[in-house]
Design a protein around this motif. Sequence first.
Motif, PDB file in Angstrom:
ATOM      1  N   THR A 102       0.245 -16.601  24.213  1.00 50.44           N
ATOM      2  CA  THR A 102       0.459 -17.458  23.054  1.00 50.44           C
ATOM      3  C   THR A 102       1.614 -16.951  22.201  1.00 50.44           C
ATOM      4  O   THR A 102       2.382 -17.756  21.663  1.00 50.44           O
ATOM      5  CB  THR A 102      -0.817 -17.619  22.195  1.00 50.44           C
ATOM      6  OG1 THR A 102      -1.277 -16.350  21.787  1.00 50.44           O
ATOM      7  CG2 THR A 102      -1.913 -18.339  22.959  1.00 50.44           C
ATOM      8  N   VAL A 103       1.766 -15.638  22.088  1.00 52.57           N
ATOM      9  CA  VAL A 103       2.907 -15.094  21.334  1.00 52.57           C
ATOM     10  C   VAL A 103       4.212 -15.463  22.041  1.00 52.57           C
ATOM     11  O   VAL A 103       5.183 -15.849  21.386  1.00 52.57           O
ATOM     12  CB  VAL A 103       2.777 -13.564  21.142  1.00 52.57           C
ATOM     13  CG1 VAL A 103       4.076 -12.960  20.625  1.00 52.57           C
ATOM     14  CG2 VAL A 103       1.634 -13.252  20.178  1.00 52.57           C
ATOM     15  N   LEU A 104       4.246 -15.379  23.359  1.00 49.57           N
ATOM     16  CA  LEU A 104       5.441 -15.786  24.101  1.00 49.57           C
ATOM     17  C   LEU A 104       5.768 -17.254  23.814  1.00 49.57           C
ATOM     18  O   LEU A 104       6.925 -17.601  23.555  1.00 49.57           O
ATOM     19  CB  LEU A 104       5.253 -15.565  25.602  1.00 49.57           C
ATOM     20  CG  LEU A 104       6.408 -16.035  26.490  1.00 49.57           C
ATOM     21  CD1 LEU A 104       7.692 -15.281  26.169  1.00 49.57           C
ATOM     22  CD2 LEU A 104       6.032 -15.892  27.960  1.00 49.57           C
ATOM     23  N   GLY A 105       4.755 -18.106  23.839  1.00 49.84           N
ATOM     24  CA  GLY A 105       4.968 -19.517  23.521  1.00 49.84           C
ATOM     25  C   GLY A 105       5.472 -19.707  22.099  1.00 49.84           C
ATOM     26  O   GLY A 105       6.362 -20.522  21.841  1.00 49.84           O
ATOM     27  N   GLN A 106       4.915 -18.934  21.168  1.00 49.71           N
ATOM     28  CA  GLN A 106       5.333 -19.039  19.772  1.00 49.71           C
ATOM     29  C   GLN A 106       6.773 -18.594  19.583  1.00 49.71           C
ATOM     30  O   GLN A 106       7.550 -19.255  18.875  1.00 49.71           O
ATOM     31  CB  GLN A 106       4.404 -18.209  18.884  1.00 49.71           C
ATOM     32  CG  GLN A 106       3.007 -18.782  18.774  1.00 49.71           C
ATOM     33  CD  GLN A 106       2.025 -17.819  18.136  1.00 49.71           C
ATOM     34  OE1 GLN A 106       2.344 -16.668  17.859  1.00 49.71           O
ATOM     35  NE2 GLN A 106       0.811 -18.292  17.906  1.00 49.71           N
ATOM     36  N   LEU A 111      12.259 -20.105  18.460  1.00 50.64           N
ATOM     37  CA  LEU A 111      13.702 -20.013  18.665  1.00 50.64           C
ATOM     38  C   LEU A 111      14.320 -21.398  18.849  1.00 50.64           C
ATOM     39  O   LEU A 111      15.384 -21.692  18.298  1.00 50.64           O
ATOM     40  CB  LEU A 111      14.024 -19.112  19.860  1.00 50.64           C
ATOM     41  CG  LEU A 111      13.771 -17.619  19.656  1.00 50.64           C
ATOM     42  CD1 LEU A 111      13.991 -16.850  20.959  1.00 50.64           C
ATOM     43  CD2 LEU A 111      14.645 -17.055  18.548  1.00 50.64           C
ATOM     44  N   LEU A 112      13.649 -22.250  19.611  1.00 50.42           N
ATOM     45  CA  LEU A 112      14.164 -23.606  19.811  1.00 50.42           C
ATOM     46  C   LEU A 112      14.127 -24.413  18.508  1.00 50.42           C
ATOM     47  O   LEU A 112      15.087 -25.121  18.182  1.00 50.42           O
ATOM     48  CB  LEU A 112      13.358 -24.319  20.900  1.00 50.42           C
ATOM     49  CG  LEU A 112      13.585 -23.798  22.319  1.00 50.42           C
ATOM     50  CD1 LEU A 112      12.553 -24.397  23.280  1.00 50.42           C
ATOM     51  CD2 LEU A 112      15.000 -24.093  22.786  1.00 50.42           C
ATOM     52  N   GLN A 115      16.943 -23.104  16.358  1.00 53.11           N
ATOM     53  CA  GLN A 115      18.254 -23.487  16.885  1.00 53.11           C
ATOM     54  C   GLN A 115      18.600 -24.924  16.516  1.00 53.11           C
ATOM     55  O   GLN A 115      19.717 -25.226  16.110  1.00 53.11           O
ATOM     56  CB  GLN A 115      18.283 -23.314  18.411  1.00 53.11           C
ATOM     57  CG  GLN A 115      19.564 -23.775  19.082  1.00 53.11           C
ATOM     58  CD  GLN A 115      20.770 -22.920  18.750  1.00 53.11           C
ATOM     59  OE1 GLN A 115      20.646 -21.737  18.494  1.00 53.11           O
ATOM     60  NE2 GLN A 115      21.944 -23.525  18.755  1.00 53.11           N
ATOM     61  N   PHE A 116      17.617 -25.819  16.654  1.00 54.04           N
ATOM     62  CA  PHE A 116      17.888 -27.232  16.433  1.00 54.04           C
ATOM     63  C   PHE A 116      17.521 -27.700  15.025  1.00 54.04           C
ATOM     64  O   PHE A 116      17.638 -28.883  14.718  1.00 54.04           O
ATOM     65  CB  PHE A 116      17.186 -28.073  17.499  1.00 54.04           C
ATOM     66  CG  PHE A 116      17.724 -27.804  18.874  1.00 54.04           C
ATOM     67  CD1 PHE A 116      19.005 -28.220  19.231  1.00 54.04           C
ATOM     68  CD2 PHE A 116      16.976 -27.091  19.795  1.00 54.04           C
ATOM     69  CE1 PHE A 116      19.516 -27.963  20.489  1.00 54.04           C
ATOM     70  CE2 PHE A 116      17.477 -26.823  21.059  1.00 54.04           C
ATOM     71  CZ  PHE A 116      18.751 -27.259  21.401  1.00 54.04           C
ATOM     72  N   GLY A 117      17.084 -26.791  14.178  1.00 57.95           N
ATOM     73  CA  GLY A 117      16.812 -27.123  12.785  1.00 57.95           C
ATOM     74  C   GLY A 117      15.695 -28.138  12.599  1.00 57.95           C
ATOM     75  O   GLY A 117      15.794 -29.018  11.751  1.00 57.95           O
ATOM     76  N   VAL A 130      17.576 -13.492  21.358  1.00 54.29           N
ATOM     77  CA  VAL A 130      17.232 -13.740  22.765  1.00 54.29           C
ATOM     78  C   VAL A 130      16.736 -12.451  23.402  1.00 54.29           C
ATOM     79  O   VAL A 130      15.747 -12.455  24.158  1.00 54.29           O
ATOM     80  CB  VAL A 130      18.438 -14.321  23.548  1.00 54.29           C
ATOM     81  CG1 VAL A 130      18.161 -14.341  25.042  1.00 54.29           C
ATOM     82  CG2 VAL A 130      18.764 -15.721  23.034  1.00 54.29           C
ATOM     83  N   ALA A 131      17.366 -11.325  23.094  1.00 50.07           N
ATOM     84  CA  ALA A 131      16.915 -10.033  23.626  1.00 50.07           C
ATOM     85  C   ALA A 131      15.488  -9.736  23.158  1.00 50.07           C
ATOM     86  O   ALA A 131      14.649  -9.255  23.934  1.00 50.07           O
ATOM     87  CB  ALA A 131      17.866  -8.915  23.188  1.00 50.07           C
ATOM     88  N   GLY A 132      15.186 -10.036  21.906  1.00 50.39           N
ATOM     89  CA  GLY A 132      13.822  -9.849  21.407  1.00 50.39           C
ATOM     90  C   GLY A 132      12.828 -10.701  22.168  1.00 50.39           C
ATOM     91  O   GLY A 132      11.739 -10.235  22.529  1.00 50.39           O
ATOM     92  N   ALA A 133      13.181 -11.952  22.435  1.00 54.06           N
ATOM     93  CA  ALA A 133      12.303 -12.839  23.200  1.00 54.06           C
ATOM     94  C   ALA A 133      12.108 -12.320  24.622  1.00 54.06           C
ATOM     95  O   ALA A 133      11.003 -12.383  25.175  1.00 54.06           O
ATOM     96  CB  ALA A 133      12.866 -14.258  23.219  1.00 54.06           C
TER      97      ALA A 133
END
Length: 161
Positions: A102-106, A111-112, A115-117, A130-133
């Motif tokens: 769930t954290v990966l999904g979050q 990030l998306l 990125q798209f506001g 991105v490196a953190g993800a």
Amino acid sequence: MNMLGALLVAVLIGAILPLQGLVNARLGTHIGGPVVAAFVSFLVGTVMLGLYLLATRTPIALQGSLKLPAWIWAGGVFGAIYVACFTLLIPRIGAAGMVCLTVLGQVTASLLLDQFGVLQAPKPVDAMRVAGALLVLAGVVLVVAPWRASPPTKATVTTTR
């Protein structure tokens, strides 16, 4: 509350999440399944929040709320889906795996959305984020370890005499 206190509370709240999932999953085995357990969880939570609002005499401003767009009420829908699915999957995946996934999904969705506001000013995704993800993804892979065989459960263990 200072920043250190806020971070500590955030960690403690996060620590409650797997316990909530395990409690709800156990409840579901006794009262009709994960969706019933999620319903009861939300019902108890609603009562607790209602008591808090009464005790603190917090006003509820509903004037004009019917004019708000329909999507503004989606938080409750998302929460119900989240709790029901968490309750359903935690016995299959385990507490650590479920929380990591769930954290990966979050992180990915956040990030998306940044990125798209979506519903806020855009915050571009840079190489550091991105490196953190990717580090979160590596942690998920190590915790979930899909290449490892699951240990036998009590139901599958047989004894020979």
